[in-house]
Design a protein around this motif. Structure first.
Motif, PDB file in Angstrom:
ATOM      1  N   MET A  20       0.699  -1.198   0.086  1.00 49.89           N
ATOM      2  CA  MET A  20      -0.022   0.011   0.074  1.00 49.89           C
ATOM      3  C   MET A  20       0.848   1.503  -0.015  1.00 49.89           C
ATOM      4  O   MET A  20       0.664   2.151  -0.686  1.00 49.89           O
ATOM      5  CB  MET A  20      -0.951  -0.062   0.977  1.00 49.89           C
ATOM      6  N   HIS A  21       1.969   1.047   0.808  1.00 52.76           N
ATOM      7  CA  HIS A  21       2.751   2.272   0.699  1.00 52.76           C
ATOM      8  C   HIS A  21       3.597   2.651  -0.447  1.00 52.76           C
ATOM      9  O   HIS A  21       3.639   3.665  -1.076  1.00 52.76           O
ATOM     10  CB  HIS A  21       4.019   2.276   1.877  1.00 52.76           C
ATOM     11  N   VAL A  29      -3.497   9.443 -11.247  1.00 52.87           N
ATOM     12  CA  VAL A  29      -3.869   9.805 -10.074  1.00 52.87           C
ATOM     13  C   VAL A  29      -5.566   9.456  -9.761  1.00 52.87           C
ATOM     14  O   VAL A  29      -5.868   8.656  -9.011  1.00 52.87           O
ATOM     15  CB  VAL A  29      -3.860  11.247  -9.484  1.00 52.87           C
ATOM     16  N   ILE A  37      -5.924   4.763  -7.891  1.00 51.71           N
ATOM     17  CA  ILE A  37      -7.119   4.033  -6.806  1.00 51.71           C
ATOM     18  C   ILE A  37      -7.399   2.595  -7.461  1.00 51.71           C
ATOM     19  O   ILE A  37      -7.673   1.825  -6.491  1.00 51.71           O
ATOM     20  CB  ILE A  37      -8.392   4.918  -7.166  1.00 51.71           C
ATOM     21  N   LEU A  53      -4.904   0.474  -5.796  1.00 52.06           N
ATOM     22  CA  LEU A  53      -4.862   0.373  -4.417  1.00 52.06           C
ATOM     23  C   LEU A  53      -6.075  -0.568  -4.075  1.00 52.06           C
ATOM     24  O   LEU A  53      -5.882  -1.428  -3.050  1.00 52.06           O
ATOM     25  CB  LEU A  53      -5.603   1.928  -3.679  1.00 52.06           C
ATOM     26  N   MET A  70      -5.236  -3.929  -2.116  1.00 51.88           N
ATOM     27  CA  MET A  70      -6.151  -4.101  -0.687  1.00 51.88           C
ATOM     28  C   MET A  70      -7.028  -5.637  -0.805  1.00 51.88           C
ATOM     29  O   MET A  70      -6.715  -6.212   0.049  1.00 51.88           O
ATOM     30  CB  MET A  70      -7.097  -3.159  -0.465  1.00 51.88           C
ATOM     31  N   LYS A 124      -0.474  -5.855   2.933  1.00 50.99           N
ATOM     32  CA  LYS A 124       0.815  -5.905   3.265  1.00 50.99           C
ATOM     33  C   LYS A 124       1.609  -7.014   3.684  1.00 50.99           C
ATOM     34  O   LYS A 124       0.602  -8.093   4.036  1.00 50.99           O
ATOM     35  CB  LYS A 124       1.242  -4.767   4.484  1.00 50.99           C
ATOM     36  N   ASP A 184      -2.461   1.733  10.200  1.00 51.09           N
ATOM     37  CA  ASP A 184      -1.205   1.856   9.153  1.00 51.09           C
ATOM     38  C   ASP A 184      -0.982   3.619   9.454  1.00 51.09           C
ATOM     39  O   ASP A 184      -1.333   4.295   9.091  1.00 51.09           O
ATOM     40  CB  ASP A 184      -1.619   1.797   7.933  1.00 51.09           C
ATOM     41  N   PHE A 198       1.635   5.430   8.881  1.00 49.22           N
ATOM     42  CA  PHE A 198       2.001   6.492   7.578  1.00 49.22           C
ATOM     43  C   PHE A 198       0.683   6.743   6.811  1.00 49.22           C
ATOM     44  O   PHE A 198       0.436   8.215   6.646  1.00 49.22           O
ATOM     45  CB  PHE A 198       2.891   5.696   6.871  1.00 49.22           C
ATOM     46  N   LEU A 199      -0.266   6.077   6.467  1.00 52.19           N
ATOM     47  CA  LEU A 199      -1.283   6.318   5.924  1.00 52.19           C
ATOM     48  C   LEU A 199      -2.347   6.949   6.553  1.00 52.19           C
ATOM     49  O   LEU A 199      -2.980   7.648   6.000  1.00 52.19           O
ATOM     50  CB  LEU A 199      -2.002   4.941   5.072  1.00 52.19           C
ATOM     51  N   LEU A 233      -1.511  10.412   6.320  1.00 53.14           N
ATOM     52  CA  LEU A 233      -1.136  11.001   5.179  1.00 53.14           C
ATOM     53  C   LEU A 233      -2.584  11.279   4.632  1.00 53.14           C
ATOM     54  O   LEU A 233      -2.966  12.380   3.944  1.00 53.14           O
ATOM     55  CB  LEU A 233      -0.467   9.935   4.174  1.00 53.14           C
ATOM     56  N   LEU A 263      -4.058  14.278   2.159  1.00 52.37           N
ATOM     57  CA  LEU A 263      -4.282  14.206   0.793  1.00 52.37           C
ATOM     58  C   LEU A 263      -5.690  14.920   0.403  1.00 52.37           C
ATOM     59  O   LEU A 263      -5.710  15.539  -0.759  1.00 52.37           O
ATOM     60  CB  LEU A 263      -4.314  12.760   0.379  1.00 52.37           C
ATOM     61  N   VAL A 295      -8.523   9.376  -3.371  1.00 51.38           N
ATOM     62  CA  VAL A 295      -7.437   8.566  -2.817  1.00 51.38           C
ATOM     63  C   VAL A 295      -7.256   8.799  -1.255  1.00 51.38           C
ATOM     64  O   VAL A 295      -7.091   8.102  -0.544  1.00 51.38           O
ATOM     65  CB  VAL A 295      -5.990   8.982  -3.408  1.00 51.38           C
ATOM     66  N   PHE A 325     -10.370   7.179   0.341  1.00 46.07           N
ATOM     67  CA  PHE A 325      -9.969   5.565   0.489  1.00 46.07           C
ATOM     68  C   PHE A 325      -8.916   5.228   1.349  1.00 46.07           C
ATOM     69  O   PHE A 325      -9.029   4.204   2.155  1.00 46.07           O
ATOM     70  CB  PHE A 325      -9.683   5.316  -0.908  1.00 46.07           C
ATOM     71  N   LEU A 326      -7.754   6.135   1.489  1.00 46.82           N
ATOM     72  CA  LEU A 326      -6.678   5.614   2.502  1.00 46.82           C
ATOM     73  C   LEU A 326      -7.197   6.038   3.658  1.00 46.82           C
ATOM     74  O   LEU A 326      -6.817   5.033   4.759  1.00 46.82           O
ATOM     75  CB  LEU A 326      -5.537   6.529   2.098  1.00 46.82           C
ATOM     76  N   TYR A 369      -8.820   2.740   4.623  1.00 51.04           N
ATOM     77  CA  TYR A 369      -8.280   1.464   4.774  1.00 51.04           C
ATOM     78  C   TYR A 369      -7.335   1.581   5.920  1.00 51.04           C
ATOM     79  O   TYR A 369      -6.982   0.691   6.592  1.00 51.04           O
ATOM     80  CB  TYR A 369      -7.289   1.557   3.568  1.00 51.04           C
ATOM     81  N   MET A 409     -13.410   0.939   6.696  1.00 51.06           N
ATOM     82  CA  MET A 409     -13.006   0.211   5.354  1.00 51.06           C
ATOM     83  C   MET A 409     -14.258   0.512   4.382  1.00 51.06           C
ATOM     84  O   MET A 409     -14.035   0.806   3.233  1.00 51.06           O
ATOM     85  CB  MET A 409     -12.855  -1.291   5.587  1.00 51.06           C
TER      86      MET A 409
END
Lengths: 177, 372
Positions: free
Chosen positions: A28-29, A62, A67, A70, A74, A79, B99, B101-102, B105, B109, B148, B151-152, B155, B163
């Motif tokens: 994901m990252h 983008v 998307i 992702l 997922m 991960k 998570d 980092f996400l 973020l 975003l 994005v 969605f993130l 997640y 989710m």
């Protein structure tokens, strides 16, 4: 000078994110770093005066591709899934030792320098173009070229994309009993 | 129409004074002016977003025959400041298995995607940050960062409600982008350009010159755009990603404090931006109903006021719709998009193209009253 600073910032973003895509273990990252890299490429296009291509880059990658990636990552586990399932970490020692790695690195450096020499002329042309401070919109020219000079290629690629769309719809359709 | 806000300011006398100070270093000066104007616009928009939350609560209270917030300041108008202080001082909680980092973020975003669109929003003839040749296209493209982010956010929280909300959000946003983009494409076809300056310049004069009244297809296109924009900003009746009766609070369930505030702020500013785009594309933008030769600062202020009043009127309609209509089901949401809005938008696009060819680009008013 301002353009050059922006160009260098976009290039740095692209490269750093591209390396981060490879280094990161979490998929994901990686996707998110890929997003950063693609945004950097859009920045490169924009600083080189290709406004329409830059925005299309953002729109397609983008808005769509990242998307979808992702979603795909997922839904297929996310991960640590692939590296554990296929034991890629266990495979790594058998793929080479420090000698093979250093020879491969040397070859990569030599190959990179050679190809840089080959494309040297191309980069020169690009630096001359960036010194044009006046941006001219490329949208009209693109439109004229697409429907006049390159109409055959344009139509063929649109038919190809339509075929891909129909194929995807057929694959995704639930099967009739 | 001026290319950027800097070239607009360059025609005034005080600009010569600035040029003297900075000497040859004009790119630094341009950067500083852009930075300043961007800070001002972000500040204004953050206030508009904050007042949006207040307006939402007050209007909903009106519709449901309640009082609404009325304690902080006159008529409770400082409620959004109190909310802001509350959010900033709240504890920042992160779920244990999130998570990291996400999780950090995702709200960024969302906010970046919304604020980046402000670069091309035409507030007035002079104070548009930059009038890109690909303005509308840029706006659609960069605002997909919000998808994005949503969605993130869903997640990264590692919670089933988040989710589900995030997945619904992403699929909804990328689906509704299609009818929205197609209706915008019809307008770019009529205007012959994708820049906001070009599009608004063609609608100068009386409301009969607005593109919504240009031809029947554009009239339908406005409503297609408006419904699609409502869905893209996750507003009710399309607020499935944060459906509070089924998903707790959707993709921002696990967010607290200012991170939640960022999501909320991004949503309210995005509503303002999509309303502004609707105004610029269909409702004549900042144009005065008559033509003026002179270009002085008060005129800019009047144009600013016109743009804001039209946009806030649409903002009211969106809030009104939220408190009036029940929420759609997921399957209804998708069938509205793919079975109704998308075919109608394609029909409109072809209709506009045919209209352009048949009537040589004249609007209905031109044909009836015979001007030009």
């Amino acid at each position: 000078m301002f353009h050059q600073i922006l160009f260098l910032m976009s290039a740095a973003l692209t490269l750093i994110c591209a390396v981060a895509v490879l280094v990161t273990k979490n998929m994901m990252h990686s996707c998110i770093f890929l997003l950063g890299s693609l945004l950097g490429i859009a920045g490169l296009y924009a600083t080189l005066g290709a406004d329409f291509v830059a925005v299309s880059q953002i729109m397609v990658y983008v808005g769509g591709v990242v998307i979808l990636m992702l979603f795909a990552v997922m839904l297929t586990g996310g991960k640590d899934f692939v590296s554990k399932a296929q034991n890629l970490l266990g495979l790594a020692p058998s793929m080479g030792n420090k000698w093979t790695f250093s020879i491969a690195g040397l070859v990569a450096v030599v190959f990179g320098l050679t190809s840089f020499l080959l494309i040297n002329n191309v980069t020169k042309v690009v630096t001359i173009k960036t010194q044009n401070d006046e941006f001219v919109s490329t949208v009209n020219q693109l439109g004229h070229l697409l429907v006049k000079n390159h109409v055959l290629a344009f139509e063929i690629s649109s038919v190809l994309l339509l075929g891909a769309l129909v194929g995807a719809a057929i694959i995704a359709r639930p099967k009739r009993q | 129409m001026n290319q950027t806000v800097v070239t607009y300011l360059a025609q005034y006398e005080f600009f010569d004074f600035l040029l003297k100070i900075f000497g040859q270093n004009t790119s630094l000066l341009a950067f500083l002016i852009f930075f300043l104007i961007a800070a001002v616009i972000v500040g204004i928009m953050a206030t508009v977003g904050g007042l949006g939350t207040y307006a939402e609560r007050k209007i909903s209270a009106d519709i449901q025959m309640r009082m609404g917030p009325n304690r902080v300041g006159p008529y409770g108008i400082l409620q959004f400041l109190a909310d802001g202080v509350k959010m900033m001082t709240k504890e920042d909680i992160m779920p244990k298995d999130a998570d990291k980092f996400l999780f950090y973020l995702a709200p960024m975003l969302c906010l970046v995607g919304v604020f980046a669109t402000l670069a091309v929003v035409p507030f007035s003839a002079g104070f548009t940050m930059t009038d890109l040749n690909v303005g509308v296209f840029y706006l659609i493209a960069i605002s997909s960062l919000v998808g994005v982010g949503v969605f993130l956010g869903g997640y990264a929280s590692n919670s089933k409600w988040s989710m589900l909300g995030g997945m619904r959000g992403a699929s909804q946003i990328i689906s509704y982008e299609i009818p929205v983009t197609l209706s915008i494409l019809a307008i770019t076809l009529l205007a012959g350009g994708m820049g906001f300056g070009t599009i608004i310049g063609r609608q100068e004069g009386l409301p009969t010159n607005w593109y919504i009244f240009h031809n029947p297809f554009a009239f339908i296109g406005f409503f297609v755009y408006f419904i699609g924009a409502m869905a893209e900003t996750n507003r009710a009746p399309f607020d499935l990603p944060e459906a509070e009766s089924e998903l707790v609070s959707g993709y921002h369930t696990e967010y607290t404090g200012m991170r939640f505030g960022f999501f909320a702020l991004a949503e309210y500013i995005e509503v303002f931006v999509v309303c502004g785009v609707a105004v610029a594309l269909f409702l004549g933008g900042f144009n005065l109903p008559f033509h003026l030769e002179i270009d002085i600062l008060p005129i800019q202020a009047v144009q600013f006021g016109i743009f804001f009043s039209k946009t806030l009127a649409l903002y009211y309609v969106i809030i009104w719709a939220r408190w009036t209509f029940p929420r759609l089901r997921v399957d209804q949401l998708m069938s509205v998009c793919w079975k109704y809005l998308t075919p109608i938008a394609i029909f409109n696009l072809i209709g506009c193209a045919v209209w352009l060819v048949v009537f040589n680009g004249h609007s209905i008013a031109d044909l009836i009253f015979g001007s030009h």
